[in-house]
Write a protein that holds these residues in place. Structure first.
Motif, PDB file in Angstrom:
ATOM      1  N   PHE A  82       1.048  -1.429  -0.250  1.00  0.00           N
ATOM      2  CA  PHE A  82      -0.043   0.016  -0.226  1.00  0.00           C
ATOM      3  C   PHE A  82       0.857   1.124  -0.260  1.00  0.00           C
ATOM      4  CE2 PHE A  82       0.523  -0.975   4.524  1.00  0.00           C
ATOM      5  CZ  PHE A  82       0.760   0.930   5.238  1.00  0.00           C
ATOM      6  N   ASP A  83       0.725   2.307  -0.292  1.00  0.00           N
ATOM      7  CA  ASP A  83       0.704   3.529  -0.597  1.00  0.00           C
ATOM      8  C   ASP A  83       0.877   4.644   1.136  1.00  0.00           C
ATOM      9  OD1 ASP A  83      -1.937   4.359  -0.595  1.00  0.00           O
ATOM     10  OD2 ASP A  83      -1.607   6.019  -1.084  1.00  0.00           O
ATOM     11  N   HIS A  84       2.171   3.691   2.074  1.00  0.00           N
ATOM     12  CA  HIS A  84       2.647   4.172   3.108  1.00  0.00           C
ATOM     13  C   HIS A  84       2.656   6.085   3.043  1.00  0.00           C
ATOM     14  CE1 HIS A  84       4.895   4.821   7.109  1.00  0.00           C
ATOM     15  NE2 HIS A  84       4.821   4.419   7.367  1.00  0.00           N
ATOM     16  N   ALA A  85       2.766   7.088   3.612  1.00  0.00           N
ATOM     17  CA  ALA A  85       3.082   7.599   3.168  1.00  0.00           C
ATOM     18  C   ALA A  85       4.859   8.713   2.875  1.00  0.00           C
ATOM     19  CB  ALA A  85       3.077   9.062   4.726  1.00  0.00           C
ATOM     20  N   VAL A  86       5.738   7.707   3.414  1.00  0.00           N
ATOM     21  CA  VAL A  86       7.204   7.715   3.212  1.00  0.00           C
ATOM     22  C   VAL A  86       7.783   7.447   2.038  1.00  0.00           C
ATOM     23  CG1 VAL A  86       9.737   7.539   4.458  1.00  0.00           C
ATOM     24  CG2 VAL A  86       7.496   8.251   5.841  1.00  0.00           C
ATOM     25  N   THR A  87       7.001   5.787   1.365  1.00  0.00           N
ATOM     26  CA  THR A  87       7.595   4.665   0.696  1.00  0.00           C
ATOM     27  C   THR A  87       6.614   3.775   0.999  1.00  0.00           C
ATOM     28  OG1 THR A  87       9.348   4.153   0.422  1.00  0.00           O
ATOM     29  CG2 THR A  87       9.430   3.575   1.948  1.00  0.00           C
ATOM     30  N   PRO A  88       6.846   2.628  -0.215  1.00  0.00           N
ATOM     31  CA  PRO A  88       5.598   2.173  -0.098  1.00  0.00           C
ATOM     32  C   PRO A  88       5.485   0.738   0.626  1.00  0.00           C
ATOM     33  CG  PRO A  88       6.123   2.592  -2.601  1.00  0.00           C
ATOM     34  CD  PRO A  88       6.742   3.433  -0.937  1.00  0.00           C
ATOM     35  N   ALA A  89       4.390   0.139   1.990  1.00  0.00           N
ATOM     36  CA  ALA A  89       4.923  -0.918   2.696  1.00  0.00           C
ATOM     37  C   ALA A  89       3.111  -1.952   2.365  1.00  0.00           C
ATOM     38  CB  ALA A  89       4.391  -0.217   3.827  1.00  0.00           C
ATOM     39  N   TYR A  90       3.690  -3.137   3.635  1.00  0.00           N
ATOM     40  CA  TYR A  90       2.750  -4.254   3.460  1.00  0.00           C
ATOM     41  C   TYR A  90       2.086  -4.421   4.373  1.00  0.00           C
ATOM     42  CZ  TYR A  90       6.724  -5.212  -0.154  1.00  0.00           C
ATOM     43  OH  TYR A  90       7.555  -5.223  -1.213  1.00  0.00           O
ATOM     44  N   ARG A  91       0.973  -5.370   4.048  1.00  0.00           N
ATOM     45  CA  ARG A  91       0.229  -5.526   5.276  1.00  0.00           C
ATOM     46  C   ARG A  91      -0.115  -7.150   5.192  1.00  0.00           C
ATOM     47  NH1 ARG A  91      -5.879  -3.310   3.286  1.00  0.00           N
ATOM     48  NH2 ARG A  91      -6.357  -4.602   5.300  1.00  0.00           N
ATOM     49  N   TRP A  92       0.544  -7.285   6.275  1.00  0.00           N
ATOM     50  CA  TRP A  92       0.800  -8.977   6.211  1.00  0.00           C
ATOM     51  C   TRP A  92      -0.195  -9.947   6.983  1.00  0.00           C
ATOM     52  CZ3 TRP A  92       4.872 -11.963   4.752  1.00  0.00           C
ATOM     53  CH2 TRP A  92       5.983 -11.602   4.127  1.00  0.00           C
ATOM     54  N   PRO A  93      -0.836 -11.279   6.537  1.00  0.00           N
ATOM     55  CA  PRO A  93      -1.427 -11.969   7.176  1.00  0.00           C
ATOM     56  C   PRO A  93      -0.425 -11.579   8.168  1.00  0.00           C
ATOM     57  CG  PRO A  93      -1.313 -12.422   5.693  1.00  0.00           C
ATOM     58  CD  PRO A  93      -0.134 -11.291   5.104  1.00  0.00           C
ATOM     59  N   LEU A  94      -0.625 -12.175   9.673  1.00  0.00           N
ATOM     60  CA  LEU A  94      -0.409 -12.237  10.875  1.00  0.00           C
ATOM     61  C   LEU A  94       0.303 -13.875  10.642  1.00  0.00           C
ATOM     62  CD1 LEU A  94      -1.542 -10.440  14.229  1.00  0.00           C
ATOM     63  CD2 LEU A  94       0.031 -10.283  12.122  1.00  0.00           C
ATOM     64  N   ASP A  95      -1.018 -14.735  10.401  1.00  0.00           N
ATOM     65  CA  ASP A  95      -0.559 -16.649   9.949  1.00  0.00           C
ATOM     66  C   ASP A  95       1.183 -16.401   9.224  1.00  0.00           C
ATOM     67  OD1 ASP A  95      -2.173 -16.954  11.483  1.00  0.00           O
ATOM     68  OD2 ASP A  95      -3.515 -17.844   9.733  1.00  0.00           O
ATOM     69  N   ASP A  96       1.019 -15.890   8.308  1.00  0.00           N
ATOM     70  CA  ASP A  96       1.518 -15.879   6.888  1.00  0.00           C
ATOM     71  C   ASP A  96       3.370 -15.302   8.172  1.00  0.00           C
ATOM     72  OD1 ASP A  96       0.689 -16.706   5.277  1.00  0.00           O
ATOM     73  OD2 ASP A  96       0.982 -15.088   3.974  1.00  0.00           O
TER      74      ASP A  96
END
Length: 202
Positions: free
Chosen positions: A152-166
């Motif tokens: 996703f488009d984080h304010a600083v630089t692209p970031a990730y949303r993770w499933p906690l299981d992964d």
């Protein structure tokens, strides 16, 4: 790339982080639980990806021997200026300048969110290498809310949303054992669900 992005926004980010880092009672409870676990193990606690050092200072205030590491020299400069009696170092979680089995705990508080997924196993390997037996990790992240790994488009630089299981599986593959997890819904002004994993090195 990530270090340069945070260097460019260091002052503005430090002002933002000072206002929001401790806004959630659930986040504070997770940090308190982590501190309770760590107190039984000899060694300091490393706040990896410490930014301006607010959470590092909080860990110290609740009785832990905490120090901070961040990839951004500008962030470390801010942290050192605000807390001259504390230890803050420039460094990468991918190759920590920390001896084997020397840490009682590691805090990774939204500090792997920009890490490309293929590099995350190497970070967990460094956690395992530097933790003493019985040491703990608390990891905070943006959680995917039932969706697969998502950028996703984080304010600083692209970031990730993770499933906690992964994330828990990658940690397990590196030799860490899950002790518990916390989910929380987005607070006011937040876009995404949050997640925490508490891990232990046997």
């Amino acid at each position: 790339m990530t270090a340069a992005a945070y260097d460019a926004m260091a002052v503005r980010y430090a002002e933002f982080a000072r206002e929001v880092w401790d806004a959630s009672p659930l986040d504070n409870a997770a940090l308190a639980a982590f501190a309770d676990c760590v107190r039984g193990t000899a060694g300091p606690v490393a706040d990896l990806g410490c930014g301006p050092g607010y959470v590092t200072a909080h860990l110290r205030d609740i009785g832990l021997d905490a120090f901070g590491v961040d990839l951004s020299p500008a962030m470390i400069e801010i942290a050192r200026a605000a807390r001259p009696g504390m230890r803050f170092e420039v460094g990468s979680m991918a190759a920590l300048d920390i001896p084997d089995a020397s840490l009682a705990g590691i805090l990774s508080w939204y500090s792997m969110i920009h890490t490309p997924p293929e590099e995350v196993p190497g970070y967990f390997a460094e956690f395992t290498r530097t933790l003493a037996s019985g040491g703990h990790v608390l990891l905070g992240c943006f959680e995917s809310d039932g969706e697969p790994l998502t950028v996703f488009d984080h304010a600083v630089t692209p970031a990730y949303r993770w499933p906690l299981d992964d994330l828990a599986k990658l940690a397990r593959d590196a030799g860490l054992v899950e002790m518990g997890r916390v989910y929380r819904v987005p607070g006011e002004g937040e876009r995404f669900r949050r997640g925490c994993l508490l891990l232990r090195k046997p």
